[in-house]
Design a protein around this motif. Structure first.
Motif, PDB file in Angstrom:
ATOM      1  N   VAL A 126      64.897  -3.401  30.532  1.00  0.00           N
ATOM      2  CA  VAL A 126      64.731  -4.056  29.233  1.00  0.00           C
ATOM      3  C   VAL A 126      65.750  -5.189  29.185  1.00  0.00           C
ATOM      4  N   ASP A 127      65.285  -6.414  28.962  1.00  0.00           N
ATOM      5  CA  ASP A 127      66.211  -7.536  28.973  1.00  0.00           C
ATOM      6  C   ASP A 127      66.736  -7.903  27.600  1.00  0.00           C
ATOM      7  N   MET A 128      66.047  -7.450  26.529  1.00  0.00           N
ATOM      8  CA  MET A 128      66.491  -7.744  25.170  1.00  0.00           C
ATOM      9  C   MET A 128      65.761  -6.815  24.204  1.00  0.00           C
ATOM     10  N   PRO A 129      66.306  -6.566  23.010  1.00  0.00           N
ATOM     11  CA  PRO A 129      65.587  -5.752  22.024  1.00  0.00           C
ATOM     12  C   PRO A 129      64.246  -6.387  21.670  1.00  0.00           C
ATOM     13  N   GLU A 130      63.249  -5.517  21.481  1.00  0.00           N
ATOM     14  CA  GLU A 130      61.905  -5.967  21.113  1.00  0.00           C
ATOM     15  C   GLU A 130      61.506  -5.283  19.812  1.00  0.00           C
ATOM     16  N   ILE A 131      61.075  -6.061  18.830  1.00  0.00           N
ATOM     17  CA  ILE A 131      60.716  -5.508  17.535  1.00  0.00           C
ATOM     18  C   ILE A 131      59.320  -5.973  17.121  1.00  0.00           C
ATOM     19  N   ALA A 132      58.679  -5.190  16.250  1.00  0.00           N
ATOM     20  CA  ALA A 132      57.433  -5.595  15.609  1.00  0.00           C
ATOM     21  C   ALA A 132      57.762  -5.933  14.162  1.00  0.00           C
ATOM     22  N   LEU A 133      57.255  -7.086  13.706  1.00  0.00           N
ATOM     23  CA  LEU A 133      57.494  -7.577  12.352  1.00  0.00           C
ATOM     24  C   LEU A 133      56.169  -7.950  11.705  1.00  0.00           C
ATOM     25  N   ARG A 134      56.084  -7.803  10.385  1.00  0.00           N
ATOM     26  CA  ARG A 134      54.889  -8.226   9.669  1.00  0.00           C
ATOM     27  C   ARG A 134      54.905  -9.740   9.441  1.00  0.00           C
ATOM     28  N   TRP A 135      53.722 -10.338   9.502  1.00  0.00           N
ATOM     29  CA  TRP A 135      53.629 -11.754   9.162  1.00  0.00           C
ATOM     30  C   TRP A 135      54.094 -11.994   7.730  1.00  0.00           C
ATOM     31  N   ALA A 136      53.898 -11.005   6.864  1.00  0.00           N
ATOM     32  CA  ALA A 136      54.327 -11.156   5.471  1.00  0.00           C
ATOM     33  C   ALA A 136      55.834 -11.332   5.349  1.00  0.00           C
ATOM     34  N   ASP A 137      56.568 -10.903   6.366  1.00  0.00           N
ATOM     35  CA  ASP A 137      58.030 -11.018   6.349  1.00  0.00           C
ATOM     36  C   ASP A 137      58.515 -12.182   7.210  1.00  0.00           C
ATOM     37  N   ALA A 138      57.591 -13.051   7.624  1.00  0.00           N
ATOM     38  CA  ALA A 138      57.964 -14.161   8.510  1.00  0.00           C
ATOM     39  C   ALA A 138      58.995 -15.087   7.863  1.00  0.00           C
ATOM     40  N   ALA A 139      58.824 -15.358   6.559  1.00  0.00           N
ATOM     41  CA  ALA A 139      59.775 -16.254   5.885  1.00  0.00           C
ATOM     42  C   ALA A 139      61.168 -15.634   5.849  1.00  0.00           C
ATOM     43  N   ARG A 140      61.253 -14.332   5.561  1.00  0.00           N
ATOM     44  CA  ARG A 140      62.554 -13.647   5.569  1.00  0.00           C
ATOM     45  C   ARG A 140      63.162 -13.673   6.969  1.00  0.00           C
ATOM     46  N   PHE A 141      62.323 -13.512   7.980  1.00  0.00           N
ATOM     47  CA  PHE A 141      62.805 -13.539   9.354  1.00  0.00           C
ATOM     48  C   PHE A 141      63.356 -14.926   9.700  1.00  0.00           C
ATOM     49  N   THR A 142      62.675 -15.962   9.215  1.00  0.00           N
ATOM     50  CA  THR A 142      63.142 -17.328   9.461  1.00  0.00           C
ATOM     51  C   THR A 142      64.511 -17.556   8.827  1.00  0.00           C
ATOM     52  N   VAL A 143      64.696 -17.071   7.607  1.00  0.00           N
ATOM     53  CA  VAL A 143      66.005 -17.183   6.937  1.00  0.00           C
ATOM     54  C   VAL A 143      67.068 -16.487   7.781  1.00  0.00           C
ATOM     55  N   TRP A 144      66.728 -15.292   8.280  1.00  0.00           N
ATOM     56  CA  TRP A 144      67.686 -14.545   9.116  1.00  0.00           C
ATOM     57  C   TRP A 144      67.998 -15.324  10.394  1.00  0.00           C
ATOM     58  N   LEU A 145      66.985 -15.871  11.028  1.00  0.00           N
ATOM     59  CA  LEU A 145      67.195 -16.623  12.269  1.00  0.00           C
ATOM     60  C   LEU A 145      68.112 -17.820  12.038  1.00  0.00           C
ATOM     61  N   ASN A 146      67.887 -18.532  10.939  1.00  0.00           N
ATOM     62  CA  ASN A 146      68.745 -19.688  10.651  1.00  0.00           C
ATOM     63  C   ASN A 146      70.189 -19.262  10.417  1.00  0.00           C
ATOM     64  N   ALA A 147      70.375 -18.153   9.691  1.00  0.00           N
ATOM     65  CA  ALA A 147      71.739 -17.656   9.440  1.00  0.00           C
ATOM     66  C   ALA A 147      72.394 -17.187  10.731  1.00  0.00           C
ATOM     67  N   ALA A 148      71.571 -16.691  11.673  1.00  0.00           N
ATOM     68  CA  ALA A 148      72.096 -16.188  12.953  1.00  0.00           C
ATOM     69  C   ALA A 148      72.164 -17.276  14.011  1.00  0.00           C
TER      70      ALA A 148
END
Length: 236
Positions: A126-148
């Motif tokens: 395993v080269d990196m963590p793999e997660i499943a996310l809902r498309w409905a949470d894509a905007a929240r994920f984008t906010v997290w990515l920008n903060a990270a």
């Protein structure tokens, strides 16, 4: 790689990319200027398509074909044998899983792919963590990515950066952040999951049988691991 395995891998890749864009086979065929039957044959893995045809279809999704290499089968087997000697804690530490989970906070996700298989006892790379996310949470994920300070994998340049981080943007769902690397599978609803415990921590993971049905790469590694296990038992 045999012709059958190559055809299956190409078909799985095309299905995944088409599905991530919510395209029907007919819509993709129209965009690429080919028949729906041609797209269906490739996705079924009936035969290896010509490079011209696969490039034509990928171009319709703003993707391009790249050439890569991976270790020979003997080296993969050696890596599987090496991982079998490590404890689950050592394997999890190697990909920084707990650190990434802590940083994701209350973002709804489940662990999938090779990461889910690893947590269920399969010693596969395993080269990196793999997660499943809902498309409905894509905007929240984008906010997290920008903060990270996330940078998205750029398949054209074969490196991170130079493309928008939003998961809605075309491209591979893989990012590098200040907390480590992360791969995501976007879906309409989170897949069914089970709870797995290691030490004092519990993880929500996609069941192993589902991993084998949805992740061709992880499925192939699991097959090789089981073959190696049977060979060792027979030799003993």
């Amino acid at each position: 790689m045999s012709d059958d395995r190559l055809a299956t891998a190409i078909g799985a890749l095309l299905r995944r990319e088409r599905g991530s864009r919510f395209l029907t086979q007919q819509t993709l065929a129209d965009l690429a200027g080919v028949s729906q039957a041609a797209v269906a044959r490739i996705e079924r893995g009936d035969r290896i398509p010509s490079f011209r045809l696969i490039e034509q279809i990928l171009d319709a999704m703003d993707l391009q074909l790249t050439v890569g290499v991976e270790p020979l089968d003997a080296q993969v087997d050696a890596r599987l044998d090496e991982l079998a000697t490590q404890s689950p804690v050592e394997r999890l530490d190697g990909i920084g899983l707990d650190r990434m989970i802590d940083r994701l906070g209350d973002l709804p996700f489940v662990l999938t792919g090779a990461t889910a298989a690893l947590l269920q006892g399969a010693p596969i790379p395993v080269d990196m963590p793999e997660i499943a996310l809902r498309w409905a949470d894509a905007a929240r994920f984008t906010v997290w990515l920008n903060a990270a300070l996330g940078q998205r994998w750029n398949a054209r340049w074969e490196e991170y950066g130079g493309v928008h981080v939003e998961p809605e943007e075309p491209g591979e769902h893989r990012w590098r952040t200040k907390h480590g690397e992360l791969r995501a599978r976007m879906c309409d609803e989170l897949p069914e999951s089970i709870e797995v415990r290691h030490g004092e921590r519990s993880y929500r993971v996609v069941p192993l049988v589902e991993v084998e049905l949805t992740d061709p790469h992880a499925a192939e590694l699991l097959r090789r691991h089981r073959d190696r296990h049977r060979q060792r038992r027979s030799a003993g």
